[in-house]
Design a protein around this motif. Structure first.
Motif, mmCIF file in Angstrom:
data_model
loop_
_atom_site.group_PDB
_atom_site.id
_atom_site.type_symbol
_atom_site.label_atom_id
_atom_site.label_comp_id
_atom_site.label_asym_id
_atom_site.label_seq_id
_atom_site.Cartn_x
_atom_site.Cartn_y
_atom_site.Cartn_z
ATOM 1 N N GLY A 52 -13.095 44.202 -44.072
ATOM 2 C CA GLY A 52 -13.262 43.411 -45.013
ATOM 3 C C GLY A 52 -13.343 42.013 -43.981
ATOM 4 O O GLY A 52 -13.800 40.865 -44.320
ATOM 5 N N HIS A 53 -12.780 41.746 -42.758
ATOM 6 C CA HIS A 53 -12.881 40.672 -42.243
ATOM 7 C C HIS A 53 -14.169 40.844 -41.247
ATOM 8 O O HIS A 53 -14.596 41.585 -41.093
ATOM 9 C CB HIS A 53 -11.747 40.670 -40.876
ATOM 10 N N LEU A 54 -14.717 39.599 -41.008
ATOM 11 C CA LEU A 54 -15.881 39.293 -40.510
ATOM 12 C C LEU A 54 -15.734 39.545 -38.741
ATOM 13 O O LEU A 54 -14.510 39.114 -38.460
ATOM 14 C CB LEU A 54 -16.494 37.761 -40.462
ATOM 15 N N PRO A 55 -16.645 40.277 -38.256
ATOM 16 C CA PRO A 55 -16.708 40.456 -36.925
ATOM 17 C C PRO A 55 -16.173 39.807 -35.962
ATOM 18 O O PRO A 55 -16.757 38.675 -36.118
ATOM 19 C CB PRO A 55 -17.913 41.411 -36.613
ATOM 20 N N ALA A 56 -15.163 39.563 -34.996
ATOM 21 C CA ALA A 56 -15.080 38.679 -33.963
ATOM 22 C C ALA A 56 -14.317 39.127 -32.747
ATOM 23 O O ALA A 56 -13.548 40.110 -32.887
ATOM 24 C CB ALA A 56 -13.985 37.610 -34.871
ATOM 25 N N ILE A 57 -14.496 38.784 -31.515
ATOM 26 C CA ILE A 57 -14.014 38.909 -30.445
ATOM 27 C C ILE A 57 -12.788 38.323 -30.360
ATOM 28 O O ILE A 57 -12.343 36.940 -30.412
ATOM 29 C CB ILE A 57 -14.932 38.689 -29.205
ATOM 30 N N THR A 58 -11.680 39.051 -30.345
ATOM 31 C CA THR A 58 -10.165 38.269 -30.603
ATOM 32 C C THR A 58 -9.155 38.781 -29.362
ATOM 33 O O THR A 58 -7.927 38.292 -29.276
ATOM 34 C CB THR A 58 -9.486 38.736 -31.947
ATOM 35 N N GLU A 59 -9.638 39.938 -28.633
ATOM 36 C CA GLU A 59 -8.639 40.499 -27.667
ATOM 37 C C GLU A 59 -9.291 40.768 -26.500
ATOM 38 O O GLU A 59 -8.916 40.298 -25.570
ATOM 39 C CB GLU A 59 -8.231 41.849 -28.099
ATOM 40 N N HIS B 96 -19.291 40.404 -33.149
ATOM 41 C CA HIS B 96 -19.075 38.965 -33.309
ATOM 42 C C HIS B 96 -20.057 38.526 -34.316
ATOM 43 O O HIS B 96 -21.169 38.416 -33.996
ATOM 44 C CB HIS B 96 -18.819 38.443 -32.009
ATOM 45 N N THR B 97 -19.426 37.393 -35.042
ATOM 46 C CA THR B 97 -20.313 36.750 -35.802
ATOM 47 C C THR B 97 -20.169 34.953 -35.701
ATOM 48 O O THR B 97 -18.977 34.751 -34.880
ATOM 49 C CB THR B 97 -19.979 36.706 -37.648
ATOM 50 N N THR B 98 -20.827 34.057 -36.468
ATOM 51 C CA THR B 98 -20.668 32.637 -35.996
ATOM 52 C C THR B 98 -19.243 32.339 -36.616
ATOM 53 O O THR B 98 -18.615 31.522 -36.067
ATOM 54 C CB THR B 98 -21.722 31.962 -36.954
ATOM 55 N N HIS B 99 -18.874 32.760 -37.774
ATOM 56 C CA HIS B 99 -17.689 32.591 -38.227
ATOM 57 C C HIS B 99 -16.487 33.248 -37.578
ATOM 58 O O HIS B 99 -15.206 32.833 -37.468
ATOM 59 C CB HIS B 99 -17.378 32.991 -39.700
ATOM 60 N N GLY B 100 -16.888 34.073 -36.566
ATOM 61 C CA GLY B 100 -15.843 34.688 -35.682
ATOM 62 C C GLY B 100 -15.294 33.970 -34.593
ATOM 63 O O GLY B 100 -14.224 34.083 -34.194
#
Length: 432
Positions: free
Chosen positions: A228-235, A361-365
């Motif tokens: 449900g979360h928008l794709p994002a590079i976080t790690e 990754h998305t813009t919102h990410g």
């Protein structure tokens, strides 16, 4: 005794011609054939009323029988005459064909008016009308992108299936197949649609269309959906490094600058795409975003004014855009064939997909990237990060605390974040 009228014959009736004045041919038992100068032939009856008086002549039909609606043969005219005379003798009110026509016309007019009123009422209470009014009333309190998404869901998925349903009688079983159908194809939108349906029903209750307890049972309607979360590079910093390099190499200067400003401020994509030069104070290195648009719609999600510092890297990107779009209202002009007055936010998502980051990754990410990596790699305070992300404070004390403590701290930390991204992008070796 007066001589009784001889019964008419079909031949006699057929040969009767119009004269200068109307005349009547008696058939007996109160039945007459009236012939008009035009040649029109009408069947009339006169009968004794219960009070003893003679009734005026009543037109009961016309000759020949093939005249639409009122045509009567000789035999039919005699039968109808007897029936009506007996009805009059019994005290019943009898109307002629002209009065009957008027009554039928009046009845049709009444039926049409009633149907029109029923249709207008059905439309007034339809899901289509109520949902449209709900959208209209919500719009001033929403950001443009929030409104756009809600309108997309309502007009594309809900109204085509539920548009004609009466909101006064809408029940869970009406909504269930619509939401389940969405869940199988667009699960994220299905969850939003469920929220919107609940809100629309609540609006109908507030407007007096439904009883106070006439809510729908939607909580457990949809199957559980992972993610449900928008794709994002976080790690993975290696992936983030590749993303930073891809943005630097992207050939469209407008999109490249917009993505740069996004990752350096972590503001929402809709705010980035619609950035105005009037909001930028390059000398003070600040971007002051008004909480509301001039027409009363929310610009910031919270509806509150927001200021973010602009790191040196962001200022360079803005200076490049000023040379390119100086004198225009918006920082980022629309691309070819875009109908908006500024860059479309979807252009940013499209660029990331073209770079190979679809599903990664998305813009919102970029917001999640700052929140996660800033916290874990750079040890930023969570409250400071929440303030930079323009999340609404939980209470007034927290809001005041954030304003006092974090303005200068955010300026320092966002410059550190920009420098960190530069170093990561320019590294010659990879990190796990």
């Amino acid at each position: 005794m007066p001589e009784l009228a001889r019964p008419l014959t079909v031949t006699q009736i057929s040969k009767a011609k119009g004269q200068k004045t109307p005349y009547r041919l008696a058939d007996g038992n109160g039945l007459y054939l009236e012939v008009r100068p035009s040649g029109r032939k009408s069947w009339l009856i006169r009968c004794r009323l219960p009070n003893g008086k003679q009734s005026p002549a009543i037109v009961i039909g016309h000759f020949p029988e093939d005249i639409p609606e009122t045509g009567l043969s000789l035999a039919d005219a005699r039968t109808k005459a007897i029936t009506l005379i007996r009805a009059v003798e019994g005290g019943e009110a009898v109307k002629g064909v002209n009065a009957a026509k008027r009554d039928r016309r009046s009845a049709r007019v009444s039926e049409i008016a009633a149907a029109a009123q029923q249709a207008a009422e059905a439309e007034r209470f339809s899901f289509r009308t109520v949902a449209t009014r709900w959208l209209s009333e919500k719009r001033p309190t929403w950001q443009s992108e929030t409104y756009r998404k809600a309108r997309l869901i309502v007009e594309t998925y809900l109204i085509p299936k539920l548009g004609d349903v009466d909101m006064r009688t809408l029940v869970t079983k009406d909504v269930k197949p619509v939401l389940l159908g969405m869940a199988s194809k667009v699960p994220v939108l299905a969850r939003k649609a469920k929220q919107h349906v609940g809100s629309i029903v609540g609006y109908a209750i507030d407007e007096g269309m439904r009883a106070d307890d006439a809510v729908l049972r939607l909580n457990n309607l949809l199957p559980k959906h992972e993610g449900g979360h928008l794709p994002a590079i976080t790690e993975n910093e290696n992936e983030l490094k590749e993303l930073l390099k891809a943005i630097e190499r992207y050939d469209n200067r407008v999109v490249r600058a917009a993505l740069t400003l996004t990752m350096l401020t972590s503001l929402r994509p809709g705010i980035i795409a619609s950035a105005r030069w009037s909001e930028m104070d390059l000398a003070a290195a600040e971007w002051r975003v008004p909480g509301m648009e001039l027409d009363g719609r929310n610009r910031m999600k919270t509806g509150k004014d927001f200021t973010t510092s602009l790191p040196k890297q962001a200022l360079r990107a803005l200076e490049e855009m000023r040379l390119f779009t100086g004198g225009t209202e918006y920082v980022f002009p629309p691309l070819a064939r875009q109908k908006t007055p500024h860059l479309g936010r979807d252009s940013l998502s499209k660029a990331l997909r073209e770079m190979g980051f679809r599903g990664k990754h998305t813009t919102h990410g970029f917001r999640a990237t700052l929140r996660s990596m800033g916290r874990e790699r750079l040890n930023y305070e969570l409250d400071m990060l929440e303030q930079q992300l323009a999340h609404a404070p939980k209470d007034q004390v927290q809001a005041a605390y954030a304003r006092v403590k974090f303005k200068e701290q955010r300026r320092q930390k966002m410059q550190e974040w920009a420098d960190h991204l530069d170093r990561l992008r320019d590294e010659d070796h990879s990190k796990e």
